[in-house]
Scaffold this motif. Structure first.
Motif, PDB file in Angstrom:
ATOM      1  N   ARG A 171      65.685  84.744 -39.053  1.00 27.88           N
ATOM      2  CA  ARG A 171      66.087  83.410 -38.603  1.00 27.88           C
ATOM      3  C   ARG A 171      64.938  82.602 -38.017  1.00 27.88           C
ATOM      4  O   ARG A 171      64.867  81.387 -38.211  1.00 27.88           O
ATOM      5  CB  ARG A 171      67.235  83.526 -37.591  1.00 27.88           C
ATOM      6  CG  ARG A 171      68.563  83.848 -38.255  1.00 27.88           C
ATOM      7  CD  ARG A 171      69.699  83.877 -37.266  1.00 27.88           C
ATOM      8  NE  ARG A 171      70.958  84.189 -37.931  1.00 27.88           N
ATOM      9  CZ  ARG A 171      72.115  84.373 -37.302  1.00 27.88           C
ATOM     10  NH1 ARG A 171      72.165  84.263 -35.970  1.00 27.88           N
ATOM     11  NH2 ARG A 171      73.215  84.660 -37.985  1.00 27.88           N
ATOM     12  N   ASP A 172      64.035  83.262 -37.282  1.00 33.10           N
ATOM     13  CA  ASP A 172      62.902  82.523 -36.713  1.00 33.10           C
ATOM     14  C   ASP A 172      62.068  81.896 -37.824  1.00 33.10           C
ATOM     15  O   ASP A 172      61.678  80.716 -37.746  1.00 33.10           O
ATOM     16  CB  ASP A 172      62.028  83.450 -35.862  1.00 33.10           C
ATOM     17  CG  ASP A 172      62.685  83.808 -34.540  1.00 33.10           C
ATOM     18  OD1 ASP A 172      63.682  83.145 -34.185  1.00 33.10           O
ATOM     19  OD2 ASP A 172      62.200  84.736 -33.869  1.00 33.10           O
ATOM     20  N   LEU A 186      61.599  77.830 -38.548  1.00 32.34           N
ATOM     21  CA  LEU A 186      60.274  77.221 -38.637  1.00 32.34           C
ATOM     22  C   LEU A 186      60.107  76.485 -39.967  1.00 32.34           C
ATOM     23  O   LEU A 186      59.578  75.366 -40.017  1.00 32.34           O
ATOM     24  CB  LEU A 186      59.194  78.300 -38.502  1.00 32.34           C
ATOM     25  CG  LEU A 186      58.951  78.844 -37.090  1.00 32.34           C
ATOM     26  CD1 LEU A 186      58.006  80.031 -37.134  1.00 32.34           C
ATOM     27  CD2 LEU A 186      58.385  77.750 -36.186  1.00 32.34           C
ATOM     28  N   ALA A 245      55.356  83.468 -40.741  1.00 33.22           N
ATOM     29  CA  ALA A 245      56.188  84.102 -39.718  1.00 33.22           C
ATOM     30  C   ALA A 245      56.734  85.440 -40.205  1.00 33.22           C
ATOM     31  O   ALA A 245      56.773  86.421 -39.456  1.00 33.22           O
ATOM     32  CB  ALA A 245      57.340  83.167 -39.339  1.00 33.22           C
ATOM     33  N   LYS A 302      55.943  89.222 -38.754  1.00 34.95           N
ATOM     34  CA  LYS A 302      57.060  90.109 -38.400  1.00 34.95           C
ATOM     35  C   LYS A 302      56.890  91.469 -39.072  1.00 34.95           C
ATOM     36  O   LYS A 302      57.043  92.524 -38.438  1.00 34.95           O
ATOM     37  CB  LYS A 302      58.371  89.466 -38.832  1.00 34.95           C
ATOM     38  CG  LYS A 302      59.589  90.376 -38.732  1.00 34.95           C
ATOM     39  CD  LYS A 302      60.815  89.665 -39.230  1.00 34.95           C
ATOM     40  CE  LYS A 302      62.001  90.604 -39.315  1.00 34.95           C
ATOM     41  NZ  LYS A 302      61.816  91.676 -40.292  1.00 34.95           N
TER      42      LYS A 302
END
Length: 394
Positions: A351-352, A356, A383, A387
Motif C-alpha cells: 500500500r505504501d 506514493l 518503494a 521493501k
C-alpha cells in the motif's frame, strides 16, 4: 482441443443483440474521451476523425480475423485508460510527437509478445503499482467533473442523477443513458454548434511521426503499461473465465501490430476488451461455446460500420462545449477509478508503494520534460525495491 463450429447455421438473435450492445457501449460510452485526448494533443478535426476511424478499423479487422482464426469470440476495444493518460499529457507534446509515442508503445507490446521471458515478467508486474498509476491518471478527470459545476451546474446535476440511478437499475447502460441525457440537455439549450459539414464517411490522414525520448518516456512507456495491465491482461482473464484458453502471444502480437500499422493515422491503442468482452463471451450471447466465435465476428462488423461513419460522429462530439465533454468524460471514468483504487489497495504490504505512485501521478508533476505517470511508476517501483531489499536482510 480446438473449438470447432459449422458456419452454415445462422447465428441466434442473442448473438446479434449482444454484439450490438457491446459495440454501442464501448464506442458511445468513451468516444468523448478519445475526442478530448486527441484535441488536447494538437490534432485538428480531420485528424481526430482519422484517429477514431483508425481505432474502429483496427478493432474490426484485427478482432474479426482473430475470431475467425482462433474460433473464439475475440472482442477488442481502444485503450480507455490510455486515452485518459493522453488527456493528462495535453499541451506537453505536438501531434507528430504523440504519434511517435503511440508507435513506441505499440512496438513495446510487439516485443513483449515475441520474447517469452518478457511476457512472463509482464504478468508479474505488481497490480498495486500499475493500478495506482491508473488511479492517479483518472482522478483529475473525476475532480474536473465537479469543478464543472461552477460553469454548468444544471448539466452536471442532470448527468449525476442519471448516472447514480442508472448504476443501480441498469448498470450496463449507465454511460449510454448519461450520454443520451447530456445530448438532450445540450439540444434543448441550443448548445450544439460549429463543426458542420464535412464528409459523411470516415477517412484516414497519415502523419509522419517524430520521436522524442521525453515523449516516449512520459507517454509511450506508461501507455504501454496501462494498456497491458488494465486492458490486455483483464481481457485474457475474461476469455479464460468464459472457458477459453488462448495463448496470450498471438493476441498481444496481433493487437500490437494493428496499433503499429494504424498509429500514423492516430490510433493510440488497439487491445483486448474486458467489460464489453464479458457481454459477448458468455452463454447469454450464444448457447454453444464452440460457435460463440461468431459473436466476435458480428461485433467486428458493427465496428466496421462505425469506422465507415466515424467522421460525422466525431464532428458531433466536437460541436459540444468543452464543459460538456469534461463532464461526460469525468462520469465515464468514475467506475474505472473505483476499480483502480480498489485494486491498488488489495495487497496490504504494497500500500505504501501504491499510495506514493498514486500521489506522484495525480500531482501532474513534470520533471526534465517527463510526465507524472512515469515518475509515479518510478516512485512505486523504488518503494517496492526498498521493501524487498529490507525483507531479504531480515
Amino acid at each position: 482441443m480446438p473449438l470447432r463450429s459449422s458456419i452454415s447455421a445462422a447465428p441466434p438473435l442473442a448473438a446479434w443483440t449482444s454484439a450490438f450492445i457491446a459495440a454501442l457501449v464501448g464506442f458511445g460510452g468513451t468516444v468523448p474521451l478519445i475526442v478530448q485526448a486527441m484535441r488536447g494533443l494538437g490534432a485538428d478535426a480531420g485528424q481526430v476523425g482519422s484517429a477514431v476511424t483508425a481505432l474502429c478499423l483496427g478493432i474490426a479487422v484485427c478482432g474479426g480475423l482473430l475470431s475467425l482464426r482462433l474460433r473464439i469470440p475475440v472482442v477488442l476495444a481502444w485503450s480507455t485508460p490510455g486515452a485518459a493518460l493522453l488527456v493528462a499529457s495535453a499541451g506537453a507534446v505536438s501531434w507528430p510527437v504523440a504519434i511517435g509515442a503511440f508507435l513506441a508503445a505499440a512496438a513495446m507490446m510487439c516485443v513483449l509478445a515475441v520474447v517469452p521471458v518478457l511476457e512472463r515478467a509482464a504478468q508479474r508486474i505488481p497490480a498495486s503499482v500499475a493500478s495506482a498509476m491508473l488511479a492517479g491518471v483518472l482522478l483529475p478527470f473525476c475532480l474536473q467533473l465537479f469543478r464543472t459545476l461552477e460553469s454548468d451546474a444544471l448539466l452536471v446535476c442532470v448527468l449525476l442523477v442519471v448516472f447514480v440511478i442508472a448504476r443501480q437499475r441498469l448498470p450496463l447502460y449507465a454511460l449510454l443513458l448519461v450520454l443520451g441525457a447530456g445530448i438532450a440537455v445540450l439540444l434543448l439549450r441550443g448548445d450544439l454548434a460549429g463543426h458542420h459539414g464535412g464528409s459523411l464517411l470516415g477517412s484516414l490522414r497519415p502523419v509522419a511521426p517524430r520521436f522524442d525520448w521525453r515523449a516516449v518516456t512520459s507517454i509511450g512507456v506508461p501507455l504501454f503499461l496501462v494498456t497491458l495491465v488494465s486492458q490486455n491482461l483483464p481481457g485474457l482473464v475474461v476469455l479464460r473465465s468464459a472457458g477459453y484458453a488462448p495463448a496470450p502471444r498471438p493476441l498481444l502480437l496481433s493487437t500490437g501490430l494493428a496499433t503499429l500499422l494504424l498509429a500514423p493515422f492516430g490510433a493510440h491503442g488497439v487491445n483486448l476488451a474486458a467489460i464489453t468482452a464479458a457481454i459477448c463471451t458468455g452463454s447469454d450471447a450464444h448457447p454453444d461455446a464452440a460457435g460463440r466465435w461468431v459473436v466476435g465476428v458480428i461485433y467486428a462488423g458493427f465496428y466496421l460500420l462505425l469506422a465507415l461513419f466515424s467522421t460525422p460522429l466525431v464532428l458531433f462530439f466536437l460541436a459540444m462545449p468543452s464543459s460538456a465533454i469534461a463532464a461526460l468524460t469525468g462520469i465515464a471514468l468514475i467506475a474505472p477509478l473505483s476499480g483502480a483504487v480498489e485494486q491498488m489497495l488489495v495487497e496490504k504490504s504494497e500500500r505504501d508503494a501504491a499510495i506514493l505512485t498514486f500521489a506522484a501521478t495525480a500531482s501532474g508533476v513534470s520533471l526534465l520534460g517527463v510526465g507524472s505517470a512515469f515518475w509515479g511508476l518510478l516512485a512505486g517501483f523504488a518503494a517496492l525495491a526498498a521493501k524487498w531489499a529490507f525483507a531479504r536482510r531480515n
